[in-house]
Design a protein around this motif. Sequence first.
Motif, PDB file in Angstrom:
ATOM      1  N   ALA A 151     146.034  27.709  18.898  1.00  0.00           N
ATOM      2  CA  ALA A 151     144.754  27.469  18.218  1.00  0.00           C
ATOM      3  C   ALA A 151     144.831  27.923  16.762  1.00  0.00           C
ATOM      4  O   ALA A 151     144.322  28.978  16.390  1.00  0.00           O
ATOM      5  CB  ALA A 151     143.630  28.180  18.959  1.00  0.00           C
ATOM      6  N   HIS A 152     145.461  27.104  15.928  1.00  0.00           N
ATOM      7  CA  HIS A 152     145.541  27.369  14.488  1.00  0.00           C
ATOM      8  C   HIS A 152     144.407  26.612  13.806  1.00  0.00           C
ATOM      9  O   HIS A 152     144.588  25.528  13.247  1.00  0.00           O
ATOM     10  CB  HIS A 152     146.911  26.941  13.954  1.00  0.00           C
ATOM     11  CG  HIS A 152     148.019  27.843  14.373  1.00  0.00           C
ATOM     12  ND1 HIS A 152     148.229  29.075  13.792  1.00  0.00           N
ATOM     13  CD2 HIS A 152     148.975  27.720  15.329  1.00  0.00           C
ATOM     14  CE1 HIS A 152     149.276  29.659  14.360  1.00  0.00           C
ATOM     15  NE2 HIS A 152     149.739  28.862  15.302  1.00  0.00           N
ATOM     16  N   GLU A 178     142.035  20.260   5.565  1.00  0.00           N
ATOM     17  CA  GLU A 178     142.349  18.882   5.937  1.00  0.00           C
ATOM     18  C   GLU A 178     142.476  18.009   4.691  1.00  0.00           C
ATOM     19  O   GLU A 178     143.394  17.178   4.580  1.00  0.00           O
ATOM     20  CB  GLU A 178     141.262  18.318   6.850  1.00  0.00           C
ATOM     21  CG  GLU A 178     141.240  18.910   8.245  1.00  0.00           C
ATOM     22  CD  GLU A 178     140.155  18.285   9.102  1.00  0.00           C
ATOM     23  OE1 GLU A 178     140.416  18.038  10.288  1.00  0.00           O
ATOM     24  OE2 GLU A 178     139.045  18.040   8.592  1.00  0.00           O
ATOM     25  N   ALA A 179     141.542  18.191   3.746  1.00  0.00           N
ATOM     26  CA  ALA A 179     141.576  17.399   2.517  1.00  0.00           C
ATOM     27  C   ALA A 179     142.833  17.705   1.708  1.00  0.00           C
ATOM     28  O   ALA A 179     143.457  16.793   1.139  1.00  0.00           O
ATOM     29  CB  ALA A 179     140.327  17.677   1.680  1.00  0.00           C
ATOM     30  N   ARG A 229     147.212  17.496  16.958  1.00  0.00           N
ATOM     31  CA  ARG A 229     147.650  17.771  15.589  1.00  0.00           C
ATOM     32  C   ARG A 229     148.572  18.989  15.527  1.00  0.00           C
ATOM     33  O   ARG A 229     149.434  19.077  14.648  1.00  0.00           O
ATOM     34  CB  ARG A 229     146.427  18.002  14.705  1.00  0.00           C
ATOM     35  CG  ARG A 229     146.707  17.982  13.222  1.00  0.00           C
ATOM     36  CD  ARG A 229     145.457  18.249  12.416  1.00  0.00           C
ATOM     37  NE  ARG A 229     144.364  17.356  12.779  1.00  0.00           N
ATOM     38  CZ  ARG A 229     143.137  17.439  12.268  1.00  0.00           C
ATOM     39  NH1 ARG A 229     142.865  18.385  11.381  1.00  0.00           N
ATOM     40  NH2 ARG A 229     142.194  16.609  12.641  1.00  0.00           N
ATOM     41  N   VAL A 230     148.371  19.935  16.420  1.00  0.00           N
ATOM     42  CA  VAL A 230     149.181  21.155  16.444  1.00  0.00           C
ATOM     43  C   VAL A 230     149.867  21.238  17.803  1.00  0.00           C
ATOM     44  O   VAL A 230     149.214  21.150  18.844  1.00  0.00           O
ATOM     45  CB  VAL A 230     148.324  22.416  16.223  1.00  0.00           C
ATOM     46  CG1 VAL A 230     149.206  23.645  16.081  1.00  0.00           C
ATOM     47  CG2 VAL A 230     147.441  22.254  14.982  1.00  0.00           C
ATOM     48  N   GLU A 232     138.833  21.478  16.497  1.00  0.00           N
ATOM     49  CA  GLU A 232     140.117  21.902  17.062  1.00  0.00           C
ATOM     50  C   GLU A 232     140.156  21.659  18.566  1.00  0.00           C
ATOM     51  O   GLU A 232     141.105  21.050  19.086  1.00  0.00           O
ATOM     52  CB  GLU A 232     140.304  23.381  16.749  1.00  0.00           C
ATOM     53  CG  GLU A 232     141.442  24.078  17.449  1.00  0.00           C
ATOM     54  CD  GLU A 232     141.399  25.581  17.205  1.00  0.00           C
ATOM     55  OE1 GLU A 232     142.410  26.106  16.735  1.00  0.00           O
ATOM     56  OE2 GLU A 232     140.349  26.221  17.469  1.00  0.00           O
ATOM     57  N   LEU A 233     139.123  22.124  19.262  1.00  0.00           N
ATOM     58  CA  LEU A 233     139.106  21.997  20.716  1.00  0.00           C
ATOM     59  C   LEU A 233     138.932  20.541  21.144  1.00  0.00           C
ATOM     60  O   LEU A 233     139.449  20.128  22.188  1.00  0.00           O
ATOM     61  CB  LEU A 233     138.015  22.882  21.307  1.00  0.00           C
ATOM     62  CG  LEU A 233     138.222  24.395  21.084  1.00  0.00           C
ATOM     63  CD1 LEU A 233     137.059  25.193  21.658  1.00  0.00           C
ATOM     64  CD2 LEU A 233     139.544  24.871  21.661  1.00  0.00           C
ATOM     65  N   ARG A 234     138.222  19.753  20.348  1.00  0.00           N
ATOM     66  CA  ARG A 234     138.112  18.322  20.642  1.00  0.00           C
ATOM     67  C   ARG A 234     139.493  17.658  20.589  1.00  0.00           C
ATOM     68  O   ARG A 234     139.842  16.833  21.436  1.00  0.00           O
ATOM     69  CB  ARG A 234     137.175  17.641  19.656  1.00  0.00           C
ATOM     70  CG  ARG A 234     136.927  16.162  19.977  1.00  0.00           C
ATOM     71  CD  ARG A 234     136.280  15.441  18.801  1.00  0.00           C
ATOM     72  NE  ARG A 234     135.004  16.030  18.442  1.00  0.00           N
ATOM     73  CZ  ARG A 234     133.864  15.765  19.057  1.00  0.00           C
ATOM     74  NH1 ARG A 234     133.848  14.924  20.074  1.00  0.00           N
ATOM     75  NH2 ARG A 234     132.743  16.335  18.655  1.00  0.00           N
TER      76      ARG A 234
END
Length: 335
Positions: free
Chosen positions: A119-120, A129-130, A300-301, A285-287
């Motif tokens: 969980a980063h 993100e941008a 993504r991670v 993140e959790l989504r």
Amino acid sequence: MLDLHVGLLGAGVMAQTHLEAWLTLGARVSVHSDDGRHTHLAAAHAGQGVEASPSLAHLLDHCALIDICTPTASHKEIILAAVAAGRHVVCEKPLTMSPEDAQEAADAAARAGVHLFPAHVVRYFPEYEALHRAVTGGAVGEPAILHFTRMTAYPDWSPWFGDQSQSGGILTDQMIHDFDYARSLVGDPVRVYAQVRESQSDTGARIATGTAVLTHASGAISYFHGTWGQPGTAFRTTFRVAGSGGVLHHDSHETTAFRVLAHQRGPEDERIPQVALFENPYAAELRDFATAVTTGRPPRVAAHDGVMAVRIAAAARESARTGRAVELTAQEATR
């Protein structure tokens, strides 16, 4: 909305933050903690269908995904138990204290055919993100110099944070966010140098600062400064990325924001950063993790990202201990 039953381990600040995010996403949540605080957490959300679970074994029997928000030293044992039961795992950073344990956990998940998500959350903050889109899209040309700062109050709400053997101190517990993010921008580091200073203020409050320099295989150099300050220290982050074609800069104090509060406290006791955003980054993140579980799409991670972040943080601790730079071999940087 997610049709997913999540087993949440822990009842502290991060567990509460993750719980709110899961409920926002529509997941069902069962929660357990060894200290018994999970019963109060479940009771506070009883109207939302949160239930207290009597044990980790009960969570493993009934939940599709396990979310680990316990102290770092407990992560490895829980990860191994969860993946052995065939459960997907979200684990708060860092995955473990040592690179060897992190690799063991990642290998176990791979053998079991389940996802292990580190969980980063910084990767899901909109300004980061941008920056990632801009840099990978060539906005600054070839990145050469990166600088990151991160400041907040000393995490004294739980004593294990101040125990280096339990948390890894500021380099591992706080600055690992930016180590991971820099690696996502410019690749693996081959050399790590770090320093740490800890002291007490006149009022007895603990203070810690950390600095680190990563030399990346790409030739880019990343600089980091972390601070755990006195009580009331405002959360603040900055970044600056310079390359052959330009410079990108951000300071969180220049951003209008709302707050995500773990205990409904005001700014002085705030534990979760202020951020301008459209979706809570913890929910984003959790989504992402949940979507990977339910659809098979890569998140993504990945587990390897978590392993590498632990490896960098461990090298930084070793550098701070010895006063010398630590070289990362090609095998360490890629496996």
